[in-house]
Write a protein that holds these residues in place. Structure first.
Motif, mmCIF file in Angstrom:
data_model
loop_
_atom_site.group_PDB
_atom_site.id
_atom_site.type_symbol
_atom_site.label_atom_id
_atom_site.label_comp_id
_atom_site.label_asym_id
_atom_site.label_seq_id
_atom_site.Cartn_x
_atom_site.Cartn_y
_atom_site.Cartn_z
ATOM 1 N N LEU A 1 1.006 -1.093 -0.007
ATOM 2 C CA LEU A 1 0.094 -0.014 -0.187
ATOM 3 C C LEU A 1 0.911 1.286 0.073
ATOM 4 N N PRO A 2 0.463 2.264 -0.609
ATOM 5 C CA PRO A 2 1.145 3.656 -0.333
ATOM 6 C C PRO A 2 0.933 3.976 1.024
ATOM 7 N N GLU A 3 1.805 4.805 1.453
ATOM 8 C CA GLU A 3 1.579 4.939 2.970
ATOM 9 C C GLU A 3 1.087 6.148 3.196
ATOM 10 N N HIS A 4 1.212 7.251 1.959
ATOM 11 C CA HIS A 4 0.917 8.426 1.939
ATOM 12 C C HIS A 4 0.128 8.818 0.681
ATOM 13 N N ILE A 5 -1.185 9.128 0.824
ATOM 14 C CA ILE A 5 -2.096 9.540 -0.383
ATOM 15 C C ILE A 5 -2.247 11.042 -0.346
ATOM 16 N N ALA A 6 -2.087 11.877 -1.276
ATOM 17 C CA ALA A 6 -2.533 13.220 -1.365
ATOM 18 C C ALA A 6 -3.810 13.166 -2.553
ATOM 19 N N ILE A 7 -4.565 14.161 -2.327
ATOM 20 C CA ILE A 7 -5.701 14.281 -3.397
ATOM 21 C C ILE A 7 -6.048 15.958 -3.281
ATOM 22 N N ILE A 8 -6.025 16.323 -4.732
ATOM 23 C CA ILE A 8 -6.592 17.398 -5.065
ATOM 24 C C ILE A 8 -8.061 17.213 -5.278
ATOM 25 N N MET A 9 -8.732 17.686 -4.282
ATOM 26 C CA MET A 9 -10.224 17.569 -4.679
ATOM 27 C C MET A 9 -10.816 18.573 -5.420
ATOM 28 N N ASP A 10 -11.085 18.274 -6.772
ATOM 29 C CA ASP A 10 -11.475 19.400 -7.589
ATOM 30 C C ASP A 10 -12.635 18.917 -8.407
ATOM 31 N N GLY A 11 -13.642 19.872 -8.818
ATOM 32 C CA GLY A 11 -14.681 19.825 -9.483
ATOM 33 C C GLY A 11 -16.104 19.932 -8.789
ATOM 34 N N ASN A 12 -16.094 20.479 -7.520
ATOM 35 C CA ASN A 12 -17.241 20.781 -6.801
ATOM 36 C C ASN A 12 -18.344 21.739 -7.688
ATOM 37 N N GLY A 13 -17.669 22.605 -8.180
ATOM 38 C CA GLY A 13 -18.328 23.820 -8.629
ATOM 39 C C GLY A 13 -19.018 23.305 -10.000
ATOM 40 N N ARG A 14 -18.383 22.511 -10.758
ATOM 41 C CA ARG A 14 -18.905 21.995 -12.012
ATOM 42 C C ARG A 14 -20.000 21.264 -11.656
ATOM 43 N N TRP A 15 -19.971 20.339 -10.687
ATOM 44 C CA TRP A 15 -20.585 19.230 -10.273
ATOM 45 C C TRP A 15 -22.067 19.757 -9.834
ATOM 46 N N ALA A 16 -21.972 20.936 -9.049
ATOM 47 C CA ALA A 16 -23.290 21.607 -8.981
ATOM 48 C C ALA A 16 -24.124 22.417 -10.011
ATOM 49 N N LYS A 17 -23.029 23.024 -10.929
ATOM 50 C CA LYS A 17 -23.473 23.698 -12.019
ATOM 51 C C LYS A 17 -24.248 22.791 -13.053
ATOM 52 N N VAL B 1 -21.962 26.382 -3.870
ATOM 53 C CA VAL B 1 -21.684 25.750 -2.621
ATOM 54 C C VAL B 1 -22.380 24.470 -2.370
ATOM 55 N N PHE B 2 -23.477 24.248 -3.200
ATOM 56 C CA PHE B 2 -24.001 22.900 -3.160
ATOM 57 C C PHE B 2 -22.882 21.833 -3.214
ATOM 58 N N GLY B 3 -22.164 22.203 -4.416
ATOM 59 C CA GLY B 3 -21.007 21.160 -4.778
ATOM 60 C C GLY B 3 -19.919 20.985 -3.545
ATOM 61 N N HIS B 4 -19.848 22.048 -2.978
ATOM 62 C CA HIS B 4 -18.636 21.988 -1.841
ATOM 63 C C HIS B 4 -19.425 21.144 -0.662
#
Ligand code: IPE
Ligand code: IPE
Ligand code: MG
Length: 246
Positions: free
Chosen positions: A12-28, A35-38
Motif C-alpha cells: 500500500l502507499p503510506e501516504h496519499i495526497a488528493i486535489i479535490m477538484d470539480g465541486n463547482g462544475r458538479w453543482a452547475k 456551494v451545493f457542490g462543496h
C-alpha cells in the motif's frame, strides 16, 4: 471482482495526497449553486477517510483551500469557511471513533479566528489517534511553504545555529509543513484537470500522479481503490532501469 479485492495490502502507499477538484462544475451540471457542490464534496471526504481507515492508509492529505482560492468571490470564500467550521466540529466524534488524527497545513493564521480555534480544538482532541492522519491543506500553497522553509534556514545560518554545509535535502524537508510524514507515493486529482495547482511541489518529486475525470462529489472509496490498483501496476524506477529493481 471489485477494486478493493485487487489491492495488494502488503504494498500500500503510506501516504496519499488528493486535489479535490470539480465541486463547482458538479453543482452547475445540476443547475445548483457552487456551494451545493462543496457541501456534497464533504460526503466524499468522509467516505475517502473511511476507505483509507478500512484498508490501512497511514496518511491522507487533502487540498481543501489554496492560497489562490482567496481570490474567489467573497460569498464563496465565506461559505467555504463556514462549511469548514461546521464540518470539523460535526466530524470530531467520528474521527475519534475511527482512530483518525486531524492535522492541518498551510498559512493557518490567515483563516478566520473561529476556524483557527475550532481546528486547534479538534486537532487536540484527536491527537492521540494512531490509525490514520488526515491532513487538511488550508490556505496552502507549495511556493509559500518552500519560501518559509528557505527563510527559516537562512535565519538559522545568520544566527550561526547551523552552517551552510548542513543544509541538505533532509534539513530542508524538516522545515516543511509535512516534516512529520513520508512523501506521498500517490497523488490523485479529480475533475479532469491535469495540473498540480501549487500543491506539495517539493514532496511530489517522485510521486505517482493519477488523474480521473470523476468530479470530486462523485468520488467514493471504490474510486480510491481503483487509483491504488492502478498505482500498484506501475514500476517505480527512481532513475534506475527495470533489471536493477529486484
Ligand atoms: C474544488 O472544487 C474545491 C475548492 C477548490 C475549494 P472547485 O470549487 O474548484 O470546483 P470547479 O473546479 O470550479 O468545478
Ligand atoms: C485546486 O483547485 C485547489 C483545491 C482543490 C483546494 P482549483 O480549482 O482552485 O485549481 P485551479 O484554479 O483549477 O488550478
Ligand atoms: Mg477547481
Amino acid at each position: 471482482m471489485g477494486f478493493k479485492e485487487q489491492i495488494d495490502i502488503t504494498r500500500l502507499p503510506e501516504h496519499i495526497a488528493i486535489i479535490m477538484d470539480g465541486n463547482g462544475r458538479w453543482a452547475k451540471n445540476q443547475g445548483k449553486f457552487r456551494v451545493f457542490g462543496h457541501e456534497s464534496g464533504v460526503l466524499s471526504v468522509k467516505d475517502i477517510v473511511e476507505g483509507c481507515v478500512d484498508i490501512g492508509i497511514k496518511y491522507l492529505t487533502v487540498y481543501a483551500f489554496s492560497t489562490e482560492n482567496w481570490n474567489r468571490p467573497i460569498e464563496e470564500v465565506n461559505a467555504l469557511m463556514e462549511l469548514l467550521i461546521s464540518t470539523i466540529n460535526q466530524e470530531a466524534e467520528t474521527l475519534n471513533k475511527n482512530n483518525v488524527r486531524l492535522n492541518a497545513i498551510g498559512d493557518l493564521k490567515s483563516l478566520p479566528q473561529k476556524c483557527i480555534d475550532d481546528l486547534a480544538n479538534v486537532m487536540e482532541i484527536t491527537s492521540k489517534n494512531t490509525k490514520c492522519t488526515l491532513t487538511l491543506a488550508l490556505s496552502y500553497s507549495a511556493k509559500w511553504e518552500i519560501l518559509e522553509a528557505a527563510k527559516r534556514l537562512a535565519q538559522q545560518v545568520q544566527a550561526e545555529e547551523i552552517t551552510l554545509e548542513e543544509i541538505n535535502e533532509d534539513a530542508f524537508a524538516a522545515q516543511l509543513t509535512t516534516a512529520q510524514m513520508p512523501d506521498p507515493e500517490l497523488m490523485i486529482r479529480t475533475s479532469g484537470e491535469h495540473r498540480v495547482s501549487n500543491f506539495l511541489l517539493w514532496q511530489i518529486a517522485y510521486t505517482e500522479l493519477y488523474f480521473t475525470e470523476t468530479l470530486w462529489p462523485d468520488f467514493r472509496r471504490e474510486d480510491l481503490f481503483e487509483a491504488i490498483v492502478d498505482y500498484q501496476k506501475r514500476e517505480r524506477r527512481f532513475g534506475k532501469i527495470s533489471e536493477q529493481l529486484n
